[in-house]
Scaffold this motif. Structure first.
Motif, PDB file in Angstrom:
ATOM      1  N   TYR A 108       0.829  -1.189   0.000  1.00 37.16           N
ATOM      2  CA  TYR A 108       0.000   0.000   0.000  1.00 37.16           C
ATOM      3  C   TYR A 108       0.868   1.245   0.000  1.00 37.16           C
ATOM      4  N   CYS A 109       0.653   2.086  -0.952  1.00 35.79           N
ATOM      5  CA  CYS A 109       1.293   3.399  -0.971  1.00 35.79           C
ATOM      6  C   CYS A 109       0.320   4.386  -0.344  1.00 35.79           C
ATOM      7  N   ASP A 110       0.861   5.436   0.224  1.00 34.19           N
ATOM      8  CA  ASP A 110      -0.010   6.445   0.826  1.00 34.19           C
ATOM      9  C   ASP A 110       0.267   7.817   0.216  1.00 34.19           C
ATOM     10  N   LYS A 111      -0.550   8.761   0.595  1.00 35.70           N
ATOM     11  CA  LYS A 111      -0.457  10.122   0.067  1.00 35.70           C
ATOM     12  C   LYS A 111       0.900  10.751   0.391  1.00 35.70           C
ATOM     13  N   ALA A 112       1.451  10.425   1.565  1.00 35.77           N
ATOM     14  CA  ALA A 112       2.752  10.983   1.947  1.00 35.77           C
ATOM     15  C   ALA A 112       3.841  10.558   0.957  1.00 35.77           C
ATOM     16  N   LEU A 113       3.800   9.314   0.512  1.00 39.27           N
ATOM     17  CA  LEU A 113       4.774   8.838  -0.463  1.00 39.27           C
ATOM     18  C   LEU A 113       4.619   9.580  -1.786  1.00 39.27           C
ATOM     19  N   ILE A 114       3.392   9.750  -2.215  1.00 37.95           N
ATOM     20  CA  ILE A 114       3.133  10.471  -3.471  1.00 37.95           C
ATOM     21  C   ILE A 114       3.586  11.923  -3.334  1.00 37.95           C
ATOM     22  N   ASP A 115       3.272  12.549  -2.215  1.00 37.91           N
ATOM     23  CA  ASP A 115       3.682  13.936  -1.988  1.00 37.91           C
ATOM     24  C   ASP A 115       5.204  14.074  -1.950  1.00 37.91           C
ATOM     25  N   GLU A 116       5.897  13.051  -1.470  1.00 39.10           N
ATOM     26  CA  GLU A 116       7.354  13.072  -1.439  1.00 39.10           C
ATOM     27  C   GLU A 116       7.939  12.923  -2.845  1.00 39.10           C
ATOM     28  N   TYR A 117       7.360  12.017  -3.624  1.00 40.11           N
ATOM     29  CA  TYR A 117       7.958  11.691  -4.922  1.00 40.11           C
ATOM     30  C   TYR A 117       7.473  12.545  -6.088  1.00 40.11           C
ATOM     31  N   MET A 118       6.335  13.168  -5.985  1.00 38.60           N
ATOM     32  CA  MET A 118       5.848  13.999  -7.092  1.00 38.60           C
ATOM     33  C   MET A 118       6.875  15.072  -7.487  1.00 38.60           C
ATOM     34  N   PRO A 119       7.383  15.872  -6.538  1.00 36.80           N
ATOM     35  CA  PRO A 119       8.381  16.880  -6.943  1.00 36.80           C
ATOM     36  C   PRO A 119       9.698  16.253  -7.422  1.00 36.80           C
ATOM     37  N   LYS A 120      10.060  15.107  -6.869  1.00 38.41           N
ATOM     38  CA  LYS A 120      11.277  14.429  -7.307  1.00 38.41           C
ATOM     39  C   LYS A 120      11.138  13.958  -8.753  1.00 38.41           C
ATOM     40  N   VAL A 121       9.969  13.472  -9.107  1.00 43.76           N
ATOM     41  CA  VAL A 121       9.736  13.026 -10.477  1.00 43.76           C
ATOM     42  C   VAL A 121       9.756  14.216 -11.432  1.00 43.76           C
ATOM     43  N   LYS A 122       9.158  15.316 -11.020  1.00 41.12           N
ATOM     44  CA  LYS A 122       9.193  16.513 -11.861  1.00 41.12           C
ATOM     45  C   LYS A 122      10.628  16.976 -12.078  1.00 41.12           C
ATOM     46  N   ASP A 123      11.446  16.935 -11.027  1.00 35.81           N
ATOM     47  CA  ASP A 123      12.868  17.287 -11.153  1.00 35.81           C
ATOM     48  C   ASP A 123      13.579  16.314 -12.094  1.00 35.81           C
ATOM     49  N   PHE A 124      13.266  15.024 -11.967  1.00 35.45           N
ATOM     50  CA  PHE A 124      13.856  14.004 -12.826  1.00 35.45           C
ATOM     51  C   PHE A 124      13.531  14.290 -14.291  1.00 35.45           C
ATOM     52  N   LEU A 125      12.267  14.548 -14.583  1.00 38.31           N
ATOM     53  CA  LEU A 125      11.858  14.834 -15.957  1.00 38.31           C
ATOM     54  C   LEU A 125      12.550  16.082 -16.498  1.00 38.31           C
ATOM     55  N   ASN A 126      12.648  17.105 -15.675  1.00 39.28           N
ATOM     56  CA  ASN A 126      13.337  18.333 -16.105  1.00 39.28           C
ATOM     57  C   ASN A 126      14.816  18.082 -16.361  1.00 39.28           C
ATOM     58  N   ALA A 127      15.445  17.257 -15.532  1.00 38.56           N
ATOM     59  CA  ALA A 127      16.861  16.937 -15.730  1.00 38.56           C
ATOM     60  C   ALA A 127      17.072  16.170 -17.039  1.00 38.56           C
ATOM     61  N   ILE A 128      16.161  15.258 -17.340  1.00 37.00           N
ATOM     62  CA  ILE A 128      16.242  14.505 -18.602  1.00 37.00           C
ATOM     63  C   ILE A 128      16.075  15.470 -19.782  1.00 37.00           C
ATOM     64  N   LYS A 129      15.099  16.349 -19.694  1.00 38.14           N
ATOM     65  CA  LYS A 129      14.882  17.320 -20.779  1.00 38.14           C
ATOM     66  C   LYS A 129      16.107  18.204 -20.970  1.00 38.14           C
ATOM     67  N   ASP A 130      16.738  18.623 -19.865  1.00 32.41           N
ATOM     68  CA  ASP A 130      17.947  19.440 -19.965  1.00 32.41           C
ATOM     69  C   ASP A 130      19.060  18.678 -20.680  1.00 32.41           C
ATOM     70  N   LEU A 131      19.224  17.402 -20.336  1.00 35.08           N
ATOM     71  CA  LEU A 131      20.248  16.588 -21.001  1.00 35.08           C
ATOM     72  C   LEU A 131      19.945  16.433 -22.488  1.00 35.08           C
ATOM     73  N   LEU A 132      18.681  16.244 -22.805  1.00 29.49           N
ATOM     74  CA  LEU A 132      18.312  16.085 -24.202  1.00 29.49           C
ATOM     75  C   LEU A 132      18.509  17.386 -24.982  1.00 29.49           C
ATOM     76  N   ASN A 133      18.266  18.511 -24.356  1.00 24.96           N
ATOM     77  CA  ASN A 133      18.490  19.794 -25.023  1.00 24.96           C
ATOM     78  C   ASN A 133      19.971  20.041 -25.300  1.00 24.96           C
ATOM     79  N   LYS A 134      20.829  19.482 -24.460  1.00 27.85           N
ATOM     80  CA  LYS A 134      22.289  19.615 -24.662  1.00 27.85           C
ATOM     81  C   LYS A 134      22.783  18.654 -25.730  1.00 27.85           C
ATOM     82  N   HIS A 135      21.999  17.609 -25.974  1.00 26.56           N
ATOM     83  CA  HIS A 135      22.410  16.560 -26.928  1.00 26.56           C
ATOM     84  C   HIS A 135      22.161  17.006 -28.294  1.00 26.56           C
TER      85      HIS A 135
END
Length: 135
Positions: A108-135
């Motif tokens: 079972y996942c809870d809201k606290a886990l989602i609240d913790e990881y939502m911003p981390k995932v957004k940061d991850f996606l932005n980091a990937i986009k930054d790498l792709l823009n440099k490529h």
């Protein structure tokens, strides 16, 4: 499969994967708001997975499994300092959560886990986009 793609097809596939990642994180948000935290955690993982696939495709790195994506991301981008270790940890932890949610009982996942990881995932996606823009 990546080796057979011409430049235009590769660019289209990279964009498709990025679009899927953006759509999937929105799905996670909707599911979390409705209280479906297990499903939201799954979608957070897939948002990272799709963006990681985009990065691998852009760099002509092939893999045929989720574990392979995690390994190649770590080997080619985290270990070389192109992605922060925190991004690698986010992907790895969500990989474990998704795997456990799919194959283990009484997970079972809870809201606290989602609240913790939502911003981390957004940061991850932005980091990937930054790498792709440099490529």
């Amino acid at each position: 499969m990546n080796e057979t793609l011409d430049e235009q097809s590769r660019a289209a596939l990279v964009q498709y994967r990025l679009d899927r990642a953006s759509e999937t994180i929105k799905e996670a948000d909707v599911l979390a708001r409705e209280g479906y935290c297990n499903a939201a955690a799954n979608r957070l993982y897939y948002a990272c997975f799709y963006s990681a696939l985009a990065l691998l495709v852009a760099h002509n790195i092939s893999t045929s499994s989720h574990a392979g994506v995690k390994t190649m991301l770590g080997l080619h981008f985290v270990a070389k300092g192109l992605l922060q270790k925190e991004h690698g940890k986010t992907f790895s932890r969500l990989f474990e959560i998704r795997h456990s949610g799919d194959y283990d009982d009484f997970v079972y996942c809870d809201k606290a886990l989602i609240d913790e990881y939502m911003p981390k995932v957004k940061d991850f996606l932005n980091a990937i986009k930054d790498l792709l823009n440099k490529h």
